[in-house]
Scaffold this active site. Structure first.
Site, PDB file in Angstrom:
ATOM      1  N   ARG A 210      17.842  69.052  29.747  1.00  8.38           N
ATOM      2  CA  ARG A 210      18.870  69.114  28.707  1.00  8.38           C
ATOM      3  C   ARG A 210      20.162  69.761  29.193  1.00  8.38           C
ATOM      4  O   ARG A 210      21.165  69.772  28.478  1.00  8.38           O
ATOM      5  CB  ARG A 210      18.366  69.899  27.503  1.00  8.38           C
TER       6      ARG A 210
ATOM      7  N   LYS B 134      20.057  65.104  29.466  1.00  9.65           N
ATOM      8  CA  LYS B 134      19.273  64.248  28.578  1.00  9.65           C
ATOM      9  C   LYS B 134      19.522  64.718  27.157  1.00  9.65           C
ATOM     10  O   LYS B 134      19.787  65.881  26.928  1.00  9.65           O
ATOM     11  CB  LYS B 134      17.793  64.440  28.937  1.00  9.65           C
TER      12      LYS B 134
ATOM     13  N   ASN C  88      22.695  76.089  20.900  1.00 13.68           N
ATOM     14  CA  ASN C  88      22.847  74.706  21.372  1.00 13.68           C
ATOM     15  C   ASN C  88      23.729  74.016  20.342  1.00 13.68           C
ATOM     16  O   ASN C  88      23.491  74.152  19.148  1.00 13.68           O
ATOM     17  CB  ASN C  88      21.438  74.085  21.444  1.00 13.68           C
ATOM     18  N   GLY C  89      24.763  73.294  20.786  1.00  8.92           N
ATOM     19  CA  GLY C  89      25.653  72.621  19.838  1.00  8.92           C
ATOM     20  C   GLY C  89      27.088  73.048  20.051  1.00  8.92           C
ATOM     21  O   GLY C  89      27.421  73.609  21.097  1.00  8.92           O
TER      22      GLY C  89
ATOM     23  N   HIS D 177      37.088  34.890  35.377  1.00 14.03           N
ATOM     24  CA  HIS D 177      38.193  35.279  34.485  1.00 14.03           C
ATOM     25  C   HIS D 177      38.799  36.619  34.906  1.00 14.03           C
ATOM     26  O   HIS D 177      39.491  37.252  34.121  1.00 14.03           O
ATOM     27  CB  HIS D 177      37.714  35.322  33.034  1.00 14.03           C
TER      28      HIS D 177
ATOM     29  N   GLU E  27      22.442  47.346  32.086  1.00 13.89           N
ATOM     30  CA  GLU E  27      21.539  48.489  32.249  1.00 13.89           C
ATOM     31  C   GLU E  27      21.356  48.808  33.735  1.00 13.89           C
ATOM     32  O   GLU E  27      21.335  49.981  34.127  1.00 13.89           O
ATOM     33  CB  GLU E  27      20.208  48.166  31.552  1.00 13.89           C
TER      34      GLU E  27
ATOM     35  N   LYS F 224      22.308  52.392  35.404  1.00 16.45           N
ATOM     36  CA  LYS F 224      21.327  53.182  36.163  1.00 16.45           C
ATOM     37  C   LYS F 224      21.882  53.545  37.531  1.00 16.45           C
ATOM     38  O   LYS F 224      21.763  54.671  37.978  1.00 16.45           O
ATOM     39  CB  LYS F 224      20.080  52.338  36.314  1.00 16.45           C
TER      40      LYS F 224
ATOM     41  N   TRP G 121      24.399  73.348  29.360  1.00 18.88           N
ATOM     42  CA  TRP G 121      25.240  72.200  29.751  1.00 18.88           C
ATOM     43  C   TRP G 121      26.612  72.515  29.168  1.00 18.88           C
ATOM     44  O   TRP G 121      26.794  72.466  27.949  1.00 18.88           O
ATOM     45  CB  TRP G 121      24.658  70.918  29.169  1.00 18.88           C
TER      46      TRP G 121
ATOM     47  N   GLU H 283      24.728  56.158  37.275  1.00 19.93           N
ATOM     48  CA  GLU H 283      24.217  57.451  36.824  1.00 19.93           C
ATOM     49  C   GLU H 283      23.584  58.275  37.933  1.00 19.93           C
ATOM     50  O   GLU H 283      23.840  59.464  38.041  1.00 19.93           O
ATOM     51  CB  GLU H 283      23.085  57.167  35.834  1.00 19.93           C
TER      52      GLU H 283
ATOM     53  N   CYS I 227      21.907  71.494  26.426  1.00 22.32           N
ATOM     54  CA  CYS I 227      21.447  72.868  26.317  1.00 22.32           C
ATOM     55  C   CYS I 227      20.026  72.900  25.760  1.00 22.32           C
ATOM     56  O   CYS I 227      19.663  72.087  24.925  1.00 22.32           O
ATOM     57  CB  CYS I 227      22.318  73.739  25.423  1.00 22.32           C
TER      58      CYS I 227
HETATM   59  C1  F6R Z   1      20.943  56.460  30.478  1.00 21.92           C
HETATM   60  C2  F6R Z   1      20.585  57.294  29.357  1.00 21.92           C
HETATM   61  C3  F6R Z   1      21.562  57.458  28.251  1.00 21.92           C
HETATM   62  C4  F6R Z   1      20.824  57.449  26.900  1.00 21.92           C
HETATM   63  C5  F6R Z   1      21.806  57.771  25.765  1.00 21.92           C
HETATM   64  C6  F6R Z   1      21.123  57.690  24.410  1.00 21.92           C
HETATM   65  O1  F6R Z   1      19.928  56.411  31.416  1.00 21.92           O
HETATM   66  O2  F6R Z   1      19.527  57.860  29.316  1.00 21.92           O
HETATM   67  O3  F6R Z   1      22.543  56.482  28.280  1.00 21.92           O
HETATM   68  O4  F6R Z   1      20.245  56.201  26.708  1.00 21.92           O
HETATM   69  O5  F6R Z   1      22.318  59.059  25.955  1.00 21.92           O
HETATM   70  O6  F6R Z   1      20.045  58.568  24.320  1.00 21.92           O
HETATM   71  P1  F6R Z   1      18.917  58.364  23.249  1.00 21.92           P
HETATM   72  O7  F6R Z   1      18.193  57.101  23.552  1.00 21.92           O
HETATM   73  O8  F6R Z   1      18.036  59.570  23.374  1.00 21.92           O
HETATM   74  O9  F6R Z   1      19.593  58.290  21.910  1.00 21.92           O
END
Ligand code: F6R
Length: 614
Positions: free
Chosen positions: A27, A609, A104-105, A510, A487, A491, A80, A494, A2
């Site tokens: 967000r 994000k 937000n929260g 295994h 990672e 990616k 969100w 996601e 949010c």
């Molecule tokens: C993946 C991604 C998330 C963040 C995670 C932590 O691409 O962006 O997995 O890495 O939500 O976020 P931060 O780094 O902002 O604490």
């Protein structure tokens, strides 16, 4: 999770709110809304005009064309969903009588509060926890006719996390806000004030910000900014200039923010290293004047983070134990914060985060404060974030704003910061000077090497076309490249929604080997390090079962391609920076696969994000 924007000005604030929402869309993007206190000058009517729409901010813009809203005071929100599905009735702002709020929260005690307010005759039209806040303030205001008092009383009854903004028709020149557990900044303009969940939303109008602290609440008008702490004591929060202004917020020539951010990595790494490395050693003063002494006291390291930042921590464990000879553990914050931890003497707790507002990471830092650590260090990309402000020490990455939901340049700069830290620890502990000089040299070469790796873009585009029809993929790596494989898999899932898992290559037989057949692409990361021969035999196991192998390999190793084995070469680099280099083609692979699949690269479904809720 949010995004909130608010503004009070002499001019019409709706364009400021909308531009703020566009910038905050990363967000949350399932619905959006504004509430503007309209006035005679703009709307021929006094009162709160609210416009909301399901979907992205563009839907709200369309709705505002049909119902224009203009005024000097307003609040806005991009959502969100946590309580109540994405629907117009659940979109913010929420109204009670003559007031409107955005939030937000999560209000954890919304259930009992809702019951109490229903008992008092309030009617709920949404399933959100936020509507409770609107009615609660309205209730206390009806009793007292004192909006500040009513706001404070309501805040004192809320449990959970919030950043809140409030406007009321009876106070057409005041914007109220509060924060507890969710970020909120106040921006200062010329006879204007703004608020937002992230300064990025307001860089269009100002680069001067006050960062609210936990429990703060504030009242703003055109010229004044009054802030009180959780005990209602008047406080001053320093006005600071925003630091990332060098990186543009626009997509420019790029099709997506993610691609732009992938290409910004050389510059982001240069900026992160600027001023912290000399010719053959690292400059520790960035950690404070007594940094050498502080670093010298450390005997153990615990790293805590989430998602991609956690993967950076996993790579760092190999470096810290291998080069600085120091025990190091790495854990996801959501687990760490709820268990009993044993903290050996002289342990440094490191939290890693792009945003510095991730709820679990922040909670882990707060939890750690009572666990007897020597000190806490935040490695973070946002200078004014809660994590940075609450840690004892800070090491900033200078990746610039990261807008794409999938983290790219934040990750590689975190790795740079962590290799720098490893080198600093080794240096202070008197480890081999050649290793230290070698790390510094390699770090300095990194931007140029990444520029070379980015030229693989076209080759990876072709590869992605074949990859996009797959439903599953395996990623393999060994040593520092095992977390890089993790990672790469994260990616891919996601942004392309292809199911992907990563394994340490030695684990394949295994269990996961049972999944391998001609429909299973297996992506492996094969730098020319000491584990190469071991990895090659793991790959043979895949090839023998018909799996489609795609290997990112060092140009110096044997390149003979077999029928079901595609090899993509990368330049030879020192082992220490190799995991950073091999991240690049995996980012490009996921990006191009997502493009072929036609997903929303910058705003993948169900994600947002900066995860500021638990
Ligand atoms: C993946 C991604 C998330 C963040 C995670 C932590 O691409 O962006 O997995 O890495 O939500 O976020 P931060 O780094 O902002 O604490």
């Amino acid at each position: 999770m949010c995004g909130i924007v608010g503004a009070i000005a002499q001019r019409n604030i709706t364009p400021i709110l909308l531009e703020g929402l566009r910038r905050l869309e990363y967000r949350g993007y399932d619905s959006a809304g504004v509430a503007v206190l309209t006035d005679d000058e703009h709307n021929n009517a006094d009162g709160i005009l609210r416009v909301r729409a399901v979907g992205k901010v563009i839907e709200l813009e369309n709705a505002l064309e049909a119902t224009p809203a203009a005024g000097h005071l307003g609040i806005a929100h991009t959502r969100w969903a946590t309580h109540g599905k994405p629907a117009e009735r659940n979109a913010h702002p929420h109204i009670s009588g003559s007031l409107a709020v955005v939030h937000n929260g999560i209000i954890e005690n919304h259930g009992p509060l809702r019951k109490k307010l229903i008992g008092l005759g309030y009617e709920f039209v949404s399933e959100t926890d936020t509507e409770v806040v609107a009615h609660l303030i309205a209730h206390y205001y009806a009793e007292s006719q004192d909006l500040l008092g009513a706001f404070r009383t309501a805040l004192s009854e809320l449990h959970g996390a919030y950043a809140l903004a409030l406007i009321h028709q009876d106070e057409p020149h005041q914007l109220y806000c509060a924060r507890m557990g969710s970020p909120l900044v106040i921006g200062e303009g010329s006879e204007e004030h703004y608020i937002a969940s992230d300064p990025l939303a307001l860089l269009q109008v100002t680069d001067r910000f006050r960062y609210l602290e936990e429990g703060d609440h504030a009242r703003l008008n055109n010229n004044t900014c009054e802030i009180w702490d959780r005990d209602n004591k008047s406080v001053n929060r320093e006005l600071k200039r925003y630091e990332h202004a060098a990186f543009s917020m626009e997509k420019g020539e790029y099709r997506h923010y993610m691609l732009k951010e992938i290409y910004e990595q050389p510059q982001a790494i240069r900026d992160t290293l600027s001023g912290i490395v000399a010719d053959d050693h690292v400059l520790t003063a960035v950690l404070g004047p007594d940094a050498e002494e502080r670093l010298g006291d450390i005997e153990n390291i615990h790293i805590v983070a989430c998602g991609t930042s956690y993967h950076a921590g996993l790579v760092a464990r190999y470096w810290i134990e291998g080069q600085a000879g120091m025990p190091c553990t790495v854990e996801v914050a959501s687990e760490y914060r709820y268990r009993t931890v044993v903290v050996p003497k002289n342990t440094l707790l490191i939290t890693i985060s792009q945003s510095g507002e991730t709820a679990d990471t922040l909670a882990a830092l707060r939890f750690a404060k009572d666990q007897g650590y020597l000190a806490t260090l935040a490695i973070c990309n946002v200078a004014g974030s809660s994590l940075v402000r609450e840690a004892d020490w800070r090491l900033l990455t200078h990746a610039g704003p990261e807008i794409g939901v999938a983290s790219t340049k934040a990750f590689t700069t975190q790795l740079v910061a962590l290799l720098w830290l490893t080198t600093a620890l080794a240096q202070v502990r008197g480890k081999n000077a050649d290793v230290i000089a070698n790390n510094v040299k390699a770090l300095k070469q990194l931007p140029e090497i990444i520029e070379q790796a980015l030229t693989l873009d076209t080759r990876i585009t072709t590869l992605a076309e074949r990859f996009a029809s797959k439903d599953h993929a395996l990623f393999l790596g060994r040593g520092t490249h095992y977390p890089i494989a993790m990672e790469g898999a994260l990616k891919l899932k996601e942004i392309s929604y292809i199911h992907a898992e990563a394994y340490a290559a030695g684990e394949l037989k295994h269990g996961p080997l049972a999944l391998v057949d001609e429909n299973m692409p297996v992506v492996s990361v094969a730098p020319g390090d000491s584990l190469l021969e071991k990895l090659k035999s793991n790959l043979e196991e895949v090839r023998a079962r018909g799996g489609q192998l795609i290997t990112f390999a060092c140009e110096t190793i044997d390149q003979s391609e077999e029928s079901n084995h595609e090899i993509i070469s990368l330049p030879w680099v020192e082992d220490c920076i190799s995991p950073i280099l091999y991240t690049i083609p995996l980012q490009l692979l996921s990006y191009h696969v997502a493009l072929v699949k036609g997903t929303d690269v910058d705003k993948p479904r169900n994600l947002a994000k900066s995860v500021t809720v638990e």
